[in-house]
Scaffold this motif. Structure first.
Motif, PDB file in Angstrom:
ATOM      1  N   SER A 245       0.852  -1.192   0.000  1.00 55.34           N
ATOM      2  CA  SER A 245       0.000   0.000   0.000  1.00 55.34           C
ATOM      3  C   SER A 245       0.889   1.244   0.000  1.00 55.34           C
ATOM      4  O   SER A 245       2.099   1.167   0.244  1.00 55.34           O
ATOM      5  CB  SER A 245      -0.891   0.010   1.239  1.00 55.34           C
ATOM      6  OG  SER A 245      -0.092   0.241   2.399  1.00 55.34           O
ATOM      7  N   ASP A 246       0.286   2.396  -0.244  1.00 54.78           N
ATOM      8  CA  ASP A 246       1.052   3.641  -0.222  1.00 54.78           C
ATOM      9  C   ASP A 246       1.711   3.864   1.133  1.00 54.78           C
ATOM     10  O   ASP A 246       2.888   4.229   1.211  1.00 54.78           O
ATOM     11  CB  ASP A 246       0.146   4.830  -0.571  1.00 54.78           C
ATOM     12  CG  ASP A 246      -0.309   4.815  -2.028  1.00 54.78           C
ATOM     13  OD1 ASP A 246       0.270   4.067  -2.845  1.00 54.78           O
ATOM     14  OD2 ASP A 246      -1.249   5.565  -2.347  1.00 54.78           O
ATOM     15  N   ALA A 247       0.966   3.626   2.216  1.00 54.82           N
ATOM     16  CA  ALA A 247       1.529   3.810   3.557  1.00 54.82           C
ATOM     17  C   ALA A 247       2.694   2.851   3.801  1.00 54.82           C
ATOM     18  O   ALA A 247       3.699   3.231   4.405  1.00 54.82           O
ATOM     19  CB  ALA A 247       0.442   3.608   4.614  1.00 54.82           C
ATOM     20  N   SER A 248       2.573   1.633   3.314  1.00 58.53           N
ATOM     21  CA  SER A 248       3.644   0.653   3.471  1.00 58.53           C
ATOM     22  C   SER A 248       4.891   1.092   2.710  1.00 58.53           C
ATOM     23  O   SER A 248       6.009   0.999   3.225  1.00 58.53           O
ATOM     24  CB  SER A 248       3.167  -0.719   2.982  1.00 58.53           C
ATOM     25  OG  SER A 248       4.201  -1.668   3.063  1.00 58.53           O
ATOM     26  N   VAL A 249       4.715   1.598   1.486  1.00 55.22           N
ATOM     27  CA  VAL A 249       5.853   2.074   0.693  1.00 55.22           C
ATOM     28  C   VAL A 249       6.521   3.249   1.407  1.00 55.22           C
ATOM     29  O   VAL A 249       7.751   3.295   1.524  1.00 55.22           O
ATOM     30  CB  VAL A 249       5.431   2.476  -0.732  1.00 55.22           C
ATOM     31  CG1 VAL A 249       6.607   3.082  -1.498  1.00 55.22           C
ATOM     32  CG2 VAL A 249       4.876   1.288  -1.497  1.00 55.22           C
ATOM     33  N   THR A 250       5.731   4.182   1.894  1.00 61.78           N
ATOM     34  CA  THR A 250       6.278   5.338   2.609  1.00 61.78           C
ATOM     35  C   THR A 250       7.093   4.878   3.819  1.00 61.78           C
ATOM     36  O   THR A 250       8.198   5.379   4.052  1.00 61.78           O
ATOM     37  CB  THR A 250       5.154   6.292   3.057  1.00 61.78           C
ATOM     38  OG1 THR A 250       4.463   6.755   1.887  1.00 61.78           O
ATOM     39  CG2 THR A 250       5.703   7.493   3.813  1.00 61.78           C
TER      40      THR A 250
ATOM     41  N   PHE B  15      -1.378  -4.934   0.406  1.00 60.92           N
ATOM     42  CA  PHE B  15      -1.165  -5.173   1.840  1.00 60.92           C
ATOM     43  C   PHE B  15      -0.574  -3.926   2.470  1.00 60.92           C
ATOM     44  O   PHE B  15       0.166  -3.188   1.832  1.00 60.92           O
ATOM     45  CB  PHE B  15      -0.301  -6.420   2.093  1.00 60.92           C
ATOM     46  CG  PHE B  15       1.118  -6.330   1.616  1.00 60.92           C
ATOM     47  CD1 PHE B  15       2.139  -5.981   2.493  1.00 60.92           C
ATOM     48  CD2 PHE B  15       1.454  -6.616   0.299  1.00 60.92           C
ATOM     49  CE1 PHE B  15       3.463  -5.913   2.057  1.00 60.92           C
ATOM     50  CE2 PHE B  15       2.766  -6.555  -0.142  1.00 60.92           C
ATOM     51  CZ  PHE B  15       3.775  -6.202   0.736  1.00 60.92           C
ATOM     52  N   ASP B  16      -0.961  -3.685   3.730  1.00 59.93           N
ATOM     53  CA  ASP B  16      -0.562  -2.477   4.455  1.00 59.93           C
ATOM     54  C   ASP B  16       0.666  -2.658   5.331  1.00 59.93           C
ATOM     55  O   ASP B  16       1.310  -1.682   5.685  1.00 59.93           O
ATOM     56  CB  ASP B  16      -1.715  -1.995   5.352  1.00 59.93           C
ATOM     57  CG  ASP B  16      -2.848  -1.414   4.540  1.00 59.93           C
ATOM     58  OD1 ASP B  16      -2.587  -0.684   3.567  1.00 59.93           O
ATOM     59  OD2 ASP B  16      -4.006  -1.695   4.889  1.00 59.93           O
ATOM     60  N   ALA B  17       0.971  -3.864   5.703  1.00 61.43           N
ATOM     61  CA  ALA B  17       2.067  -4.129   6.643  1.00 61.43           C
ATOM     62  C   ALA B  17       3.419  -3.856   5.986  1.00 61.43           C
ATOM     63  O   ALA B  17       3.532  -3.815   4.761  1.00 61.43           O
ATOM     64  CB  ALA B  17       1.986  -5.579   7.118  1.00 61.43           C
ATOM     65  N   PRO B  18       4.464  -3.708   6.804  1.00 66.91           N
ATOM     66  CA  PRO B  18       5.805  -3.522   6.242  1.00 66.91           C
ATOM     67  C   PRO B  18       6.285  -4.753   5.461  1.00 66.91           C
ATOM     68  O   PRO B  18       7.082  -4.633   4.541  1.00 66.91           O
ATOM     69  CB  PRO B  18       6.700  -3.289   7.456  1.00 66.91           C
ATOM     70  CG  PRO B  18       5.789  -2.943   8.580  1.00 66.91           C
ATOM     71  CD  PRO B  18       4.459  -3.567   8.260  1.00 66.91           C
ATOM     72  N   THR B  19       5.802  -5.938   5.847  1.00 70.78           N
ATOM     73  CA  THR B  19       6.158  -7.160   5.120  1.00 70.78           C
ATOM     74  C   THR B  19       4.867  -7.886   4.717  1.00 70.78           C
ATOM     75  O   THR B  19       3.820  -7.689   5.331  1.00 70.78           O
ATOM     76  CB  THR B  19       7.017  -8.134   5.966  1.00 70.78           C
ATOM     77  OG1 THR B  19       6.181  -8.777   6.926  1.00 70.78           O
ATOM     78  CG2 THR B  19       8.190  -7.423   6.621  1.00 70.78           C
ATOM     79  N   PRO B  20       4.973  -8.765   3.725  1.00 70.55           N
ATOM     80  CA  PRO B  20       3.788  -9.504   3.279  1.00 70.55           C
ATOM     81  C   PRO B  20       3.558 -10.815   4.033  1.00 70.55           C
ATOM     82  O   PRO B  20       2.827 -11.680   3.557  1.00 70.55           O
ATOM     83  CB  PRO B  20       4.111  -9.777   1.812  1.00 70.55           C
ATOM     84  CG  PRO B  20       5.588  -9.981   1.820  1.00 70.55           C
ATOM     85  CD  PRO B  20       6.111  -8.980   2.827  1.00 70.55           C
TER      86      PRO B  20
END
Length: 172
Positions: free
Chosen positions: A64-69, A100-105
């Motif tokens: 997700s965008d938040a995860s990429v940031t 997915f929103d988490a830092p890892t999948p």
């Protein structure tokens, strides 16, 4: 304008993805990879094509965008999630895209439980997130060699360095 329904049908939330994968599970051949895919380049396209050749369907987990940031910093992503998902869905090698929103999948991989988990060669197999779950279920985990010379971060650095002289000339 809305994306074509054929492309939109490839971009699914997790629950819908799991429904679509259920009839394919018995025959094997579900391949999974993941990434930010912020600026799609030939290295990405090559990796996705080779990953797809390892099975019957390729699922791409998209940060997700938040995860990429969180992973790349406040100036990323350059391309918003909906656009990145649409570009990936437009590739013949990609069957499904899910976010997915988490830092890892990890949680996504554990839910999909692919027969083959793939990452690019910059990831040693022993460092690939979700490896333990996939191997416990009898699946394979592979780190595929990367097409040399391609990097989103390097592409952005080059683009920004080209833009600097233009800004200086314009007095901005």
């Amino acid at each position: 304008m809305r994306p074509s329904s054929a492309l939109a049908d490839k971009i699914l939330p997790l629950d819908a993805l799991l429904e679509r994968l259920a009839p394919l599970r018995a025959g094997g051949g579900i391949v999974f990879t993941n990434g930010c895919f912020d600026l799609l380049h030939p290295g990405h396209v090559d990796l996705l094509h080779r990953a797809r050749e390892l099975g019957r369907v390729l699922v791409v987990g998209l940060n997700s965008d938040a995860s990429v940031t969180g992973l790349k910093g406040p100036s990323r992503p350059v391309t918003p999630f909906a656009d990145r998902a649409l570009v990936l869905a437009g590739l013949a090698s990609v069957d499904f895209v899910t976010g997915f929103d988490a830092p890892t999948p990890r949680e996504l991989i554990e839910a999909v439980l692919p027969h083959v988990l793939v990452k690019g060669g910059d990831w040693p197999v022993e460092s690939i997130v979700g490896r333990d779950a996939v191997e416990r279920a009898g699946g394979r985990v592979l780190s595929l060699p990367l097409l040399p010379g391609y990097s989103t971060t390097e592409t952005l650095r080059r683009a920004l360095s080209l833009a600097e002289p233009a800004r200086e000339r314009s007095g901005s």
